[in-house]
Design an enzyme around this catalytic site. Structure first.
Site, PDB file in Angstrom:
ATOM      1  N   LYS A   1      51.247  35.700  38.839  1.00  0.00           N
ATOM      2  CA  LYS A   1      51.277  34.553  39.759  1.00  0.00           C
ATOM      3  C   LYS A   1      52.723  34.047  39.926  1.00  0.00           C
ATOM      4  O   LYS A   1      53.134  33.664  41.020  1.00  0.00           O
ATOM      5  CB  LYS A   1      50.382  33.424  39.237  1.00  0.00           C
ATOM      6  CG  LYS A   1      48.895  33.713  39.239  1.00  0.00           C
ATOM      7  CD  LYS A   1      48.278  33.881  40.613  1.00  0.00           C
ATOM      8  CE  LYS A   1      48.196  32.610  41.401  1.00  0.00           C
ATOM      9  NZ  LYS A   1      47.467  32.828  42.700  1.00  0.00           N
TER      10      LYS A   1
ATOM     11  N   THR B   1      49.453  28.219  40.375  1.00  0.00           N
ATOM     12  CA  THR B   1      48.808  27.612  39.212  1.00  0.00           C
ATOM     13  C   THR B   1      49.837  26.976  38.289  1.00  0.00           C
ATOM     14  O   THR B   1      50.998  27.428  38.250  1.00  0.00           O
ATOM     15  CB  THR B   1      48.020  28.702  38.446  1.00  0.00           C
ATOM     16  OG1 THR B   1      47.673  28.203  37.162  1.00  0.00           O
ATOM     17  CG2 THR B   1      48.841  29.972  38.236  1.00  0.00           C
ATOM     18  N   ASP B   2      49.382  25.989  37.504  1.00  0.00           N
ATOM     19  CA  ASP B   2      50.305  25.391  36.515  1.00  0.00           C
ATOM     20  C   ASP B   2      50.684  26.383  35.419  1.00  0.00           C
ATOM     21  O   ASP B   2      51.668  26.174  34.697  1.00  0.00           O
ATOM     22  CB  ASP B   2      49.689  24.114  35.910  1.00  0.00           C
ATOM     23  CG  ASP B   2      48.372  24.335  35.174  1.00  0.00           C
ATOM     24  OD1 ASP B   2      47.869  25.472  35.143  1.00  0.00           O
ATOM     25  OD2 ASP B   2      47.832  23.347  34.627  1.00  0.00           O
ATOM     26  N   GLU B   3      49.913  27.473  35.294  1.00  0.00           N
ATOM     27  CA  GLU B   3      50.203  28.423  34.200  1.00  0.00           C
ATOM     28  C   GLU B   3      51.550  29.118  34.354  1.00  0.00           C
ATOM     29  O   GLU B   3      52.060  29.678  33.384  1.00  0.00           O
ATOM     30  CB  GLU B   3      49.092  29.493  34.118  1.00  0.00           C
ATOM     31  CG  GLU B   3      47.747  28.887  33.822  1.00  0.00           C
ATOM     32  CD  GLU B   3      46.797  29.850  33.104  1.00  0.00           C
ATOM     33  OE1 GLU B   3      45.615  29.575  33.112  1.00  0.00           O
ATOM     34  OE2 GLU B   3      47.242  30.861  32.544  1.00  0.00           O
TER      35      GLU B   3
HETATM   36  P1  NAD Z   1      38.111  33.528  41.636  1.00  0.00           P
HETATM   37  O1  NAD Z   1      38.370  34.656  40.692  1.00  0.00           O
HETATM   38  O2  NAD Z   1      36.872  32.730  41.496  1.00  0.00           O
HETATM   39  O3  NAD Z   1      38.133  34.080  43.138  1.00  0.00           O
HETATM   40  C1  NAD Z   1      39.065  35.007  43.584  1.00  0.00           C
HETATM   41  C2  NAD Z   1      38.571  35.559  44.918  1.00  0.00           C
HETATM   42  O4  NAD Z   1      39.563  36.493  45.408  1.00  0.00           O
HETATM   43  C3  NAD Z   1      37.256  36.345  44.826  1.00  0.00           C
HETATM   44  O5  NAD Z   1      36.404  35.985  45.891  1.00  0.00           O
HETATM   45  C4  NAD Z   1      37.681  37.804  44.928  1.00  0.00           C
HETATM   46  O6  NAD Z   1      36.691  38.644  45.511  1.00  0.00           O
HETATM   47  C5  NAD Z   1      38.895  37.677  45.844  1.00  0.00           C
HETATM   48  N1  NAD Z   1      39.841  38.798  45.690  1.00  0.00           N
HETATM   49  C6  NAD Z   1      40.320  39.325  44.532  1.00  0.00           C
HETATM   50  N2  NAD Z   1      41.144  40.357  44.807  1.00  0.00           N
HETATM   51  C7  NAD Z   1      41.204  40.462  46.164  1.00  0.00           C
HETATM   52  C8  NAD Z   1      41.900  41.318  47.046  1.00  0.00           C
HETATM   53  N3  NAD Z   1      42.705  42.283  46.599  1.00  0.00           N
HETATM   54  N4  NAD Z   1      41.734  41.141  48.380  1.00  0.00           N
HETATM   55  C9  NAD Z   1      40.915  40.161  48.865  1.00  0.00           C
HETATM   56  N5  NAD Z   1      40.216  39.347  48.051  1.00  0.00           N
HETATM   57  C10 NAD Z   1      40.370  39.476  46.724  1.00  0.00           C
HETATM   58  O7  NAD Z   1      39.405  32.610  41.551  1.00  0.00           O
HETATM   59  P2  NAD Z   1      39.548  31.028  41.674  1.00  0.00           P
HETATM   60  O8  NAD Z   1      39.361  30.418  40.364  1.00  0.00           O
HETATM   61  O9  NAD Z   1      38.760  30.586  42.836  1.00  0.00           O
HETATM   62  O10 NAD Z   1      41.112  30.929  42.024  1.00  0.00           O
HETATM   63  C11 NAD Z   1      41.558  30.984  43.364  1.00  0.00           C
HETATM   64  C12 NAD Z   1      43.065  30.846  43.382  1.00  0.00           C
HETATM   65  O11 NAD Z   1      43.448  29.601  42.792  1.00  0.00           O
HETATM   66  C13 NAD Z   1      43.791  31.928  42.588  1.00  0.00           C
HETATM   67  O12 NAD Z   1      44.948  32.288  43.310  1.00  0.00           O
HETATM   68  C14 NAD Z   1      44.156  31.236  41.278  1.00  0.00           C
HETATM   69  O13 NAD Z   1      45.332  31.800  40.751  1.00  0.00           O
HETATM   70  C15 NAD Z   1      44.383  29.822  41.739  1.00  0.00           C
HETATM   71  N6  NAD Z   1      44.112  28.760  40.759  1.00  0.00           N
HETATM   72  C16 NAD Z   1      42.939  28.727  40.063  1.00  0.00           C
HETATM   73  C17 NAD Z   1      42.685  27.668  39.194  1.00  0.00           C
HETATM   74  C18 NAD Z   1      41.389  27.561  38.434  1.00  0.00           C
HETATM   75  O14 NAD Z   1      41.258  26.695  37.578  1.00  0.00           O
HETATM   76  N7  NAD Z   1      40.407  28.398  38.706  1.00  0.00           N
HETATM   77  C19 NAD Z   1      43.649  26.663  39.012  1.00  0.00           C
HETATM   78  C20 NAD Z   1      44.851  26.756  39.733  1.00  0.00           C
HETATM   79  C21 NAD Z   1      45.053  27.793  40.599  1.00  0.00           C
HETATM   80  O1  DAU Z   2      45.563  26.226  34.566  1.00  0.00           O
HETATM   81  C1  DAU Z   2      45.060  26.845  35.707  1.00  0.00           C
HETATM   82  C2  DAU Z   2      44.360  28.128  35.311  1.00  0.00           C
HETATM   83  O2  DAU Z   2      43.153  27.737  34.677  1.00  0.00           O
HETATM   84  C3  DAU Z   2      44.088  29.051  36.478  1.00  0.00           C
HETATM   85  O3  DAU Z   2      45.318  29.482  37.017  1.00  0.00           O
HETATM   86  C4  DAU Z   2      43.263  30.265  36.041  1.00  0.00           C
HETATM   87  O4  DAU Z   2      42.926  31.060  37.147  1.00  0.00           O
HETATM   88  C5  DAU Z   2      42.004  29.747  35.380  1.00  0.00           C
HETATM   89  O5  DAU Z   2      41.239  30.830  34.902  1.00  0.00           O
HETATM   90  C6  DAU Z   2      42.340  28.797  34.238  1.00  0.00           C
HETATM   91  O6  DAU Z   2      42.978  29.500  33.145  1.00  0.00           O
HETATM   92  P1  DAU Z   2      42.627  29.138  31.615  1.00  0.00           P
HETATM   93  O7  DAU Z   2      42.988  30.272  30.768  1.00  0.00           O
HETATM   94  O8  DAU Z   2      43.175  27.801  31.268  1.00  0.00           O
HETATM   95  O9  DAU Z   2      41.034  28.969  31.770  1.00  0.00           O
HETATM   96  P2  DAU Z   2      39.805  29.497  30.878  1.00  0.00           P
HETATM   97  O10 DAU Z   2      38.592  28.824  31.430  1.00  0.00           O
HETATM   98  O11 DAU Z   2      39.785  30.962  30.732  1.00  0.00           O
HETATM   99  O12 DAU Z   2      40.132  28.857  29.460  1.00  0.00           O
HETATM  100  C7  DAU Z   2      40.310  27.456  29.306  1.00  0.00           C
HETATM  101  C8  DAU Z   2      40.609  27.185  27.837  1.00  0.00           C
HETATM  102  O13 DAU Z   2      39.429  27.465  27.070  1.00  0.00           O
HETATM  103  C9  DAU Z   2      41.694  28.087  27.259  1.00  0.00           C
HETATM  104  O14 DAU Z   2      42.443  27.340  26.315  1.00  0.00           O
HETATM  105  C10 DAU Z   2      40.914  29.187  26.538  1.00  0.00           C
HETATM  106  C11 DAU Z   2      39.655  28.469  26.079  1.00  0.00           C
HETATM  107  N1  DAU Z   2      38.427  29.300  26.018  1.00  0.00           N
HETATM  108  C12 DAU Z   2      38.081  30.007  27.115  1.00  0.00           C
HETATM  109  C13 DAU Z   2      36.942  30.790  27.112  1.00  0.00           C
HETATM  110  C14 DAU Z   2      36.562  31.593  28.329  1.00  0.00           C
HETATM  111  C15 DAU Z   2      37.638  29.305  24.874  1.00  0.00           C
HETATM  112  O15 DAU Z   2      37.961  28.621  23.878  1.00  0.00           O
HETATM  113  N2  DAU Z   2      36.518  30.081  24.875  1.00  0.00           N
HETATM  114  C16 DAU Z   2      36.134  30.824  25.943  1.00  0.00           C
HETATM  115  O16 DAU Z   2      35.100  31.527  25.855  1.00  0.00           O
END
Ligand code: NAD
Ligand code: DAU
Length: 352
Positions: free
Chosen positions: A164, A135-137
């Site tokens: 991460k 992730t970019d985080e």
């Molecule tokens: P998500 O939380 O929706 O899904 C995570 C999945 O992993 C779920 O199906 C969960 O059951 C499974 N899981 C959790 N722990 C596990 C374990 N111990 N063994 C097997 N399965 C397990 O997450 P997402 O948003 O789909 O993110 C997927 C990946 O992409 C993550 O690695 C996250 O860090 C990365 N990512 C997410 C975002 C975003 O915006 N959501 C952006 C960049 C990178």
């Molecule tokens: O940047 C990639 C990441 O993006 C992934 O690695 C993470 O898995 C994913 O959860 C996401 O992280 P963020 O913290 O950026 O996403 P989130 O949707 O939780 O929050 C997005 C922005 O919105 C953040 O600045 C916090 C704000 N927020 C979030 C929630 C849930 C609010 O203001 N109110 C809210 O209720």
């Protein structure tokens, strides 16, 4: 026929990736291993169950015996590690499980893949690859200018991003130490179908559709760089096929927006799409997230130049598609907020 071991394939991005891959390629096999935590939902994979190239295994990536069994029963070519605890707010409350899955789980997968793929000292079966979905985080937070490059030093702030970053360092250490074939992708914020309604966009859509307040953290001016999930899936597919071993690829489409802008856009489109009476009085500014990163912005130059990736879905198109999906799949959300995940959801989010 290449066999992909996709971990976390019942979650948001993993399930979109499986749909994308099975539609695009007829000559691949996918084994989806998922623990089915609160974030994993087999409903996300409806339509895949009957595909003979798809198989689901219910297991934890931290479980050595279970992962070994998958490798011994199948000739795995690629590991695509999506499995993770992914929600920053949850990591602030319960950091331990993030270290367990995101760090220890990744090492477990690395070790098993390395054992099964080894054919000599620092030599591995031709064509195999371990792709870590990061992730970019991990880069931390930007000021008003500049972008995250692959060379930007890691500086994570939340327990989620620290876990991460820890996994990323281990994956790169396996390349440096054992010449193990790896890639890492670091994508910006994704949005689209099947995203659990604890994340900003689905939470705001769901609350607005139910005339509930829209909790915006702090001043609402934090910036995230949003990418439609299918564009992320396309990038992952390209990195698996053509990514140079040992390289990191940033993924993002230069679509930076403040949180308050996102919330107002969602309200405007819900009004346009449904004619409903939602308006900005639903917006409620609440206490800020601890250690809240101010701005993320990805420089995607390397993946564009080296692999020819470009995003296809503009934000206007993507957000409308996403809102429509949530409108058409209210049962999916209700199953989470009122059904099998009700207890978890209420513990985490009260009445939000
Ligand atoms: P998500 O939380 O929706 O899904 C995570 C999945 O992993 C779920 O199906 C969960 O059951 C499974 N899981 C959790 N722990 C596990 C374990 N111990 N063994 C097997 N399965 C397990 O997450 P997402 O948003 O789909 O993110 C997927 C990946 O992409 C993550 O690695 C996250 O860090 C990365 N990512 C997410 C975002 C975003 O915006 N959501 C952006 C960049 C990178
Ligand atoms: O940047 C990639 C990441 O993006 C992934 O690695 C993470 O898995 C994913 O959860 C996401 O992280 P963020 O913290 O950026 O996403 P989130 O949707 O939780 O929050 C997005 C922005 O919105 C953040 O600045 C916090 C704000 N927020 C979030 C929630 C849930 C609010 O203001 N109110 C809210 O209720």
């Amino acid at each position: 026929m290449k066999t992909y071991l996709v971990t976390g394939g019942a979650g948001f991005i993993g399930s979109n990736f499986i749909h994308y891959m099975l539609k695009k390629h007829q000559d691949i096999r996918i084994i989806n291993v998922d623990k089915l935590t609160y974030a994993g939902n087999l409903e996300n994979l409806k339509g895949c169950e009957n595909n003979e190239n798809y198989e689901f295994v219910h297991a934890d990536i931290c479980d050595l015996a279970a992962v070994k069994e998958i490798f011994s029963k199948n000739e795995i070519d690629y590991v695509v590690n999506f499995a993770a605890e992914s929600h920053v707010d949850r990591s602030i409350r319960e950091p331990e499980v993030f270290v367990k899955t995101n760090v220890a789980g990744t090492v477990n997968l690395l070790n098993v893949a390395k054992d099964f793929w080894t054919i000599g000292e620092d030599e591995y079966r031709a064509g195999c690859k371990f792709l870590q979905i990061s992730t970019d985080e991990v880069y931390g937070s930007l000021g008003q200018t500049g972008y995250f490059m692959e060379t930007t030093p890691l500086c994570p702030h939340s327990p989620y991003s620290a876990s991460k970053a820890g996994a990323d360092m281990l994956v790169l250490a396996y390349f440096d130490t054992y010449k193990f074939p790896v890639n890492i992708t670091r994508c910006s914020n994704n949005y689209g179908p099947y995203q659990f309604p604890e994340k900003l966009i689905p939470l705001m859509i769901n609350n607005a559709l139910n005339q509930k307040s829209l909790p915006v953290y702090g001043d609402g001016l934090n910036i995230r760089d949003w990418l439609y999930v299918e564009d992320h899936c396309k990038a992952v597919d390209m990195v698996i096929r053509d990514g140079k071993i040992g390289e990191v690829y940033n993924i993002g489409g230069h679509n930076e927006r403040t949180n308050i802008d996102i919330v107002k856009t969602i309200l405007a489109y819900i009004k346009e799409l449904t004619g409903s009476l939602v308006d900005e009085t639903l917006i409620t500014y609440v206490k800020d997230r601890k250690g809240h990163d101010r701005r993320y912005g990805i420089a995607p130059d390397k993946i564009r130049k080296d692999l020819g990736w470009t995003p296809e879905t503009t934000f206007d198109v993507g957000i409308k598609k996403t809102i429509k999906w949530y409108l058409e799949n209210e049962g999916w959300v209700k199953n989470i907020t009122n059904g099998q995940y009700k207890e978890y959801y209420q513990k985490m989010y009260g009445d939000r």
